[in-house]
Design a protein around this motif. Structure first.
Motif, PDB file in Angstrom:
ATOM      1  N   UNK A  99      21.601  45.046  28.646  1.00 44.70           N
ATOM      2  CA  UNK A  99      22.656  45.770  27.619  1.00 44.70           C
ATOM      3  C   UNK A  99      23.942  46.275  28.435  1.00 44.70           C
ATOM      4  N   UNK A 100      23.728  46.520  29.850  1.00 41.27           N
ATOM      5  CA  UNK A 100      24.705  46.981  30.460  1.00 41.27           C
ATOM      6  C   UNK A 100      25.384  46.080  31.031  1.00 41.27           C
ATOM      7  N   UNK A 101      24.832  44.742  31.384  1.00 40.48           N
ATOM      8  CA  UNK A 101      25.400  43.759  31.695  1.00 40.48           C
ATOM      9  C   UNK A 101      26.434  43.085  30.923  1.00 40.48           C
ATOM     10  N   UNK A 102      25.788  43.360  29.533  1.00 40.89           N
ATOM     11  CA  UNK A 102      26.445  42.692  28.218  1.00 40.89           C
ATOM     12  C   UNK A 102      27.933  43.597  28.230  1.00 40.89           C
ATOM     13  N   UNK A 103      27.994  44.715  28.443  1.00 41.70           N
ATOM     14  CA  UNK A 103      29.020  45.662  28.165  1.00 41.70           C
ATOM     15  C   UNK A 103      30.054  45.366  29.261  1.00 41.70           C
ATOM     16  N   UNK A 104      29.784  45.138  30.396  1.00 37.88           N
ATOM     17  CA  UNK A 104      30.519  44.659  31.483  1.00 37.88           C
ATOM     18  C   UNK A 104      31.126  43.565  31.512  1.00 37.88           C
ATOM     19  N   UNK A 105      30.595  42.450  30.909  1.00 38.11           N
ATOM     20  CA  UNK A 105      31.067  41.290  30.420  1.00 38.11           C
ATOM     21  C   UNK A 105      31.853  40.970  29.269  1.00 38.11           C
ATOM     22  N   UNK A 106      32.002  42.268  28.336  1.00 33.26           N
ATOM     23  CA  UNK A 106      32.640  41.882  27.052  1.00 33.26           C
ATOM     24  C   UNK A 106      34.073  41.393  27.186  1.00 33.26           C
ATOM     25  N   UNK A 142      29.492  54.748  38.815  1.00 29.75           N
ATOM     26  CA  UNK A 142      29.389  53.955  37.656  1.00 29.75           C
ATOM     27  C   UNK A 142      30.502  52.841  37.564  1.00 29.75           C
ATOM     28  N   UNK A 143      30.184  51.673  36.983  1.00 31.96           N
ATOM     29  CA  UNK A 143      31.249  50.548  36.901  1.00 31.96           C
ATOM     30  C   UNK A 143      31.600  50.554  35.234  1.00 31.96           C
ATOM     31  N   UNK A 144      32.933  50.582  35.034  1.00 29.93           N
ATOM     32  CA  UNK A 144      33.621  50.592  33.676  1.00 29.93           C
ATOM     33  C   UNK A 144      33.646  49.283  33.005  1.00 29.93           C
ATOM     34  N   UNK A 145      33.864  48.321  34.049  1.00 33.51           N
ATOM     35  CA  UNK A 145      34.509  46.835  33.506  1.00 33.51           C
ATOM     36  C   UNK A 145      34.648  45.974  34.336  1.00 33.51           C
ATOM     37  N   UNK A 146      34.954  44.807  34.218  1.00 30.76           N
ATOM     38  CA  UNK A 146      35.603  43.846  35.262  1.00 30.76           C
ATOM     39  C   UNK A 146      36.915  43.420  34.530  1.00 30.76           C
ATOM     40  N   UNK A 147      37.766  42.935  35.417  1.00 31.96           N
ATOM     41  CA  UNK A 147      39.095  42.192  35.088  1.00 31.96           C
ATOM     42  C   UNK A 147      39.349  41.057  35.995  1.00 31.96           C
ATOM     43  N   UNK A 148      39.904  40.014  35.408  1.00 30.26           N
ATOM     44  CA  UNK A 148      40.440  39.045  36.262  1.00 30.26           C
ATOM     45  C   UNK A 148      41.469  39.490  37.336  1.00 30.26           C
ATOM     46  N   UNK A 149      41.501  38.699  38.530  1.00 27.01           N
ATOM     47  CA  UNK A 149      42.459  39.244  39.621  1.00 27.01           C
ATOM     48  C   UNK A 149      42.702  37.876  40.378  1.00 27.01           C
ATOM     49  N   UNK A 150      43.864  37.619  40.897  1.00 28.01           N
ATOM     50  CA  UNK A 150      44.264  36.619  41.642  1.00 28.01           C
ATOM     51  C   UNK A 150      43.231  36.239  42.797  1.00 28.01           C
ATOM     52  N   UNK A 151      42.518  37.314  43.230  1.00 27.39           N
ATOM     53  CA  UNK A 151      41.995  37.004  44.562  1.00 27.39           C
ATOM     54  C   UNK A 151      40.329  37.019  44.045  1.00 27.39           C
ATOM     55  N   UNK A 152      39.984  37.076  42.847  1.00 26.61           N
ATOM     56  CA  UNK A 152      38.497  36.889  42.366  1.00 26.61           C
ATOM     57  C   UNK A 152      38.590  37.848  41.257  1.00 26.61           C
ATOM     58  N   UNK A 153      37.779  38.873  41.488  1.00 27.37           N
ATOM     59  CA  UNK A 153      37.111  40.005  40.347  1.00 27.37           C
ATOM     60  C   UNK A 153      37.648  41.281  40.653  1.00 27.37           C
ATOM     61  N   UNK A 154      38.523  41.950  39.680  1.00 28.18           N
ATOM     62  CA  UNK A 154      38.379  43.400  39.986  1.00 28.18           C
ATOM     63  C   UNK A 154      37.485  44.244  39.405  1.00 28.18           C
ATOM     64  N   UNK A 155      36.820  45.018  40.149  1.00 24.24           N
ATOM     65  CA  UNK A 155      35.625  45.672  39.431  1.00 24.24           C
ATOM     66  C   UNK A 155      36.150  47.354  39.347  1.00 24.24           C
ATOM     67  N   UNK A 156      36.199  47.695  38.155  1.00 20.54           N
ATOM     68  CA  UNK A 156      36.876  49.061  37.763  1.00 20.54           C
ATOM     69  C   UNK A 156      35.407  50.109  37.976  1.00 20.54           C
ATOM     70  N   UNK A 157      35.843  51.011  38.824  1.00 19.74           N
ATOM     71  CA  UNK A 157      34.884  51.983  39.235  1.00 19.74           C
ATOM     72  C   UNK A 157      35.143  53.273  38.763  1.00 19.74           C
ATOM     73  N   UNK A 158      34.323  53.881  38.230  1.00 15.20           N
ATOM     74  CA  UNK A 158      34.190  55.282  37.607  1.00 15.20           C
ATOM     75  C   UNK A 158      34.041  55.166  36.302  1.00 15.20           C
ATOM     76  N   UNK A 159      33.508  56.107  35.561  1.00 17.21           N
ATOM     77  CA  UNK A 159      33.056  56.292  34.188  1.00 17.21           C
ATOM     78  C   UNK A 159      34.257  55.595  33.336  1.00 17.21           C
ATOM     79  N   UNK A 160      35.326  56.189  33.404  1.00 17.38           N
ATOM     80  CA  UNK A 160      36.762  55.777  32.655  1.00 17.38           C
ATOM     81  C   UNK A 160      37.357  54.614  33.440  1.00 17.38           C
ATOM     82  N   UNK A 161      36.835  54.000  34.396  1.00 19.82           N
ATOM     83  CA  UNK A 161      37.615  53.117  35.146  1.00 19.82           C
ATOM     84  C   UNK A 161      38.803  53.365  35.979  1.00 19.82           C
ATOM     85  N   UNK A 162      38.703  54.839  36.230  1.00 16.58           N
ATOM     86  CA  UNK A 162      39.863  55.436  37.001  1.00 16.58           C
ATOM     87  C   UNK A 162      39.622  55.697  38.204  1.00 16.58           C
ATOM     88  N   UNK A 163      38.512  54.977  38.770  1.00 19.68           N
ATOM     89  CA  UNK A 163      38.332  55.414  40.148  1.00 19.68           C
ATOM     90  C   UNK A 163      39.089  54.194  41.104  1.00 19.68           C
TER      91      UNK A 163
END
Length: 465
Positions: free
Chosen positions: A285-292, A249-270
């Motif tokens: 609705x899942x994409x909306x959560x990931x883009x928040x 599962x993907x917990x969310x996205x963050x900005x990163x100097x090389x593009x986008x950081x994809x946070x893996x794991x239910x809590x983003x701890x992967x």
């Protein structure tokens, strides 16, 4: 000071695809074929999404999408590329329930909009007054001022009166979208009708002209791989075996100097992934959560896309002989009939490669405003569907085997203004994040294939530039 976001990042890849349904699989397949380094993340333990099969009786059957729109080349061409043979329905005959009786669906009625008044009269679907109103469609005054986008019901009711909407259009669109014609956008769901409405006074005449000018007029409308629709997903998954990561599962996205950081794991701890491009091939609705966190404007508007929950019920009538089955391949049930079943198909009647499967029925229930199926357990739901099917068709035997598969929030609703809404959502996305799937570019496998291909092509162009 060390950047904690950069610290959380693990491997770098060109593209991360989030979502292992048919759209995500196609996007990953196309990107890999173009030479990109790709990872596909799927939250469950398998891929395919709503392209799924289950065993019943003498073999498997589709319990999600059950066909390709043959005139939409994306799905057909993909099947050919994967080496899958296609088969077309043996009959297009469909019956419609009208006032409790099975009637023949009139010919020449795209999306339920009649173009042949003689066929409409023979069908006996409308009441005498409803038929009289529909018969003056060409002479009925047109509305002078019309908004750019209208509901399908608004357009058709204007021309034919309310009965054509309630008895023909609603069951057709209910089967496709599980939606309400008075909410669904004519531009997004039935562009053929929208174009005909813009061109001239008589909708029937313009539709006749449009259909006559189509080069594929006599070609089959639907197709299915001989190995069922699930073979599309399994074939793609086999080719992407080193790319797909399930239970991720993907917990969310963050900005990163090389593009986008994809946070893996239910809590983003992967272990994180950094990608130049991220393709979100997840439900709206899942994409909306990931883009928040990275695109709140797009996320907020995406979160307003409504979804209908549906269920598929497969029943096997082991004691029934082929002669006991209705002659038609299936039935459509308008909302006004009050039934739980909205559509049902006899597999052996519809598909030649399933002709030896016996009396197996596949029924669907659930509409955007009909949640009764959610209140029933699987046995109760199967019992209700079995009873309704026997009442409608006169079949004496009861079902001996059954499967119930629930698809919560399965069908996004293309409400009036949908195309403008999706355009705004995409324009307000930050560079390097792409959206693909059923919520945007069309319901059905073929539009989803095309959506995945388009996202991959954009990702390839970004990296090439």
């Amino acid at each position: 000071m060390t950047d904690p976001v950069q610290d959380a990042a693990g491997e770098r890849v060109d593209v991360v695809v989030v979502g292992g349904g048919i759209t995500g699989l196609v996007a990953a397949h196309e990107a890999v074929a173009a030479g990109l380094d790709v990872v596909l993340l799927e939250s469950t333990d398998g891929v395919g999404g709503k392209v799924s099969t289950r065993d019943l009786g003498t073999g498997p059957l589709d319990v999600g999408a059950d066909s390709l729109l043959a005139r939409h080349r994306a799905g057909v061409d993909l099947a050919g590329e994967l080496g899958l043979s296609l088969v077309h329905p043996t009959t297009g005959t469909v019956q419609l329930v009208a006032d409790g009786h099975l009637r023949q669906l009139p010919t020449g009625a795209p999306y339920g909009v009649p173009t042949d008044l003689a066929a409409l009269a023979r069908s006996r679907v409308l009441s005498p007054s409803g038929l009289a109103r529909a018969s003056v469609e060409a002479a009925w005054p047109r509305r002078r001022r019309r908004p750019h986008d209208r509901s399908v019901a608004d357009v058709v009711r204007d021309r034919y009166g309310p009965e054509v909407v309630e008895r023909l259009v609603e069951p057709m669109l209910g089967g496709i979208y599980a939606g309400r014609p008075d909410r669904l956008s004519v531009e997004a769901t039935t562009p053929l009708i929208a174009a005909a409405d813009r061109r001239g006074r008589s909708l029937a005449h313009q539709l006749q002209h449009a259909l006559a000018g189509r080069g594929d007029r006599d070609s089959p409308v639907f197709a299915s791989p001989t190995g069922l629709m699930g073979s599309l997903a399994t074939s793609l998954a086999q080719r992407l075996s080193t790319v797909v990561r399930t239970s991720s599962p993907v917990a969310g996205l963050d900005d990163h100097p090389d593009g986008w950081l994809v946070r893996v794991g239910a809590a983003g701890d992967g272990p994180g992934l950094v990608a130049s491009t991220v393709v979100l091939a997840t439900p709206a609705h899942v994409s909306a959560r990931l883009l928040a966190a990275v695109a709140p404007g797009s996320a907020g508007e995406l979160g307003t896309v409504d979804h209908a929950s549906v269920s598929v019920i497969a029943l096997r009538y082991g004691a029934a002989a082929p002669r006991d089955l209705p002659a038609a391949s299936g039935i459509l049930v308008p909302r006004r009939e009050g039934r739980l079943v909205k559509a049902a198909t006899w597999l052996a009647r519809k598909w030649p490669h399933l002709a030896d499967r016996g009396a197996v029925l596949r029924a669907s229930v659930g509409r955007i405003d009909d949640h009764r199926h959610l209140d029933l357990d699987e046995d109760e739901l199967a019992d209700v569907v079995d009873r309704e099917v026997r009442e409608l068709t006169g079949l004496a035997a009861t079902a001996t085997e059954r499967i119930v598969v629930r698809w919560p929030d399965a069908l996004p609703q293309y409400d009036v203004g949908h195309l403008g809404r999706i355009d705004r959502i995409r324009r307000n996305l930050p560079d390097g994040i792409l959206l693909a799937g059923a919520a945007y570019d069309g319901i059905g496998v073929s539009p989803c294939v095309a959506s995945g291909q388009s996202a991959a092509a954009t990702a390839v162009a970004r990296l090439a530039g």
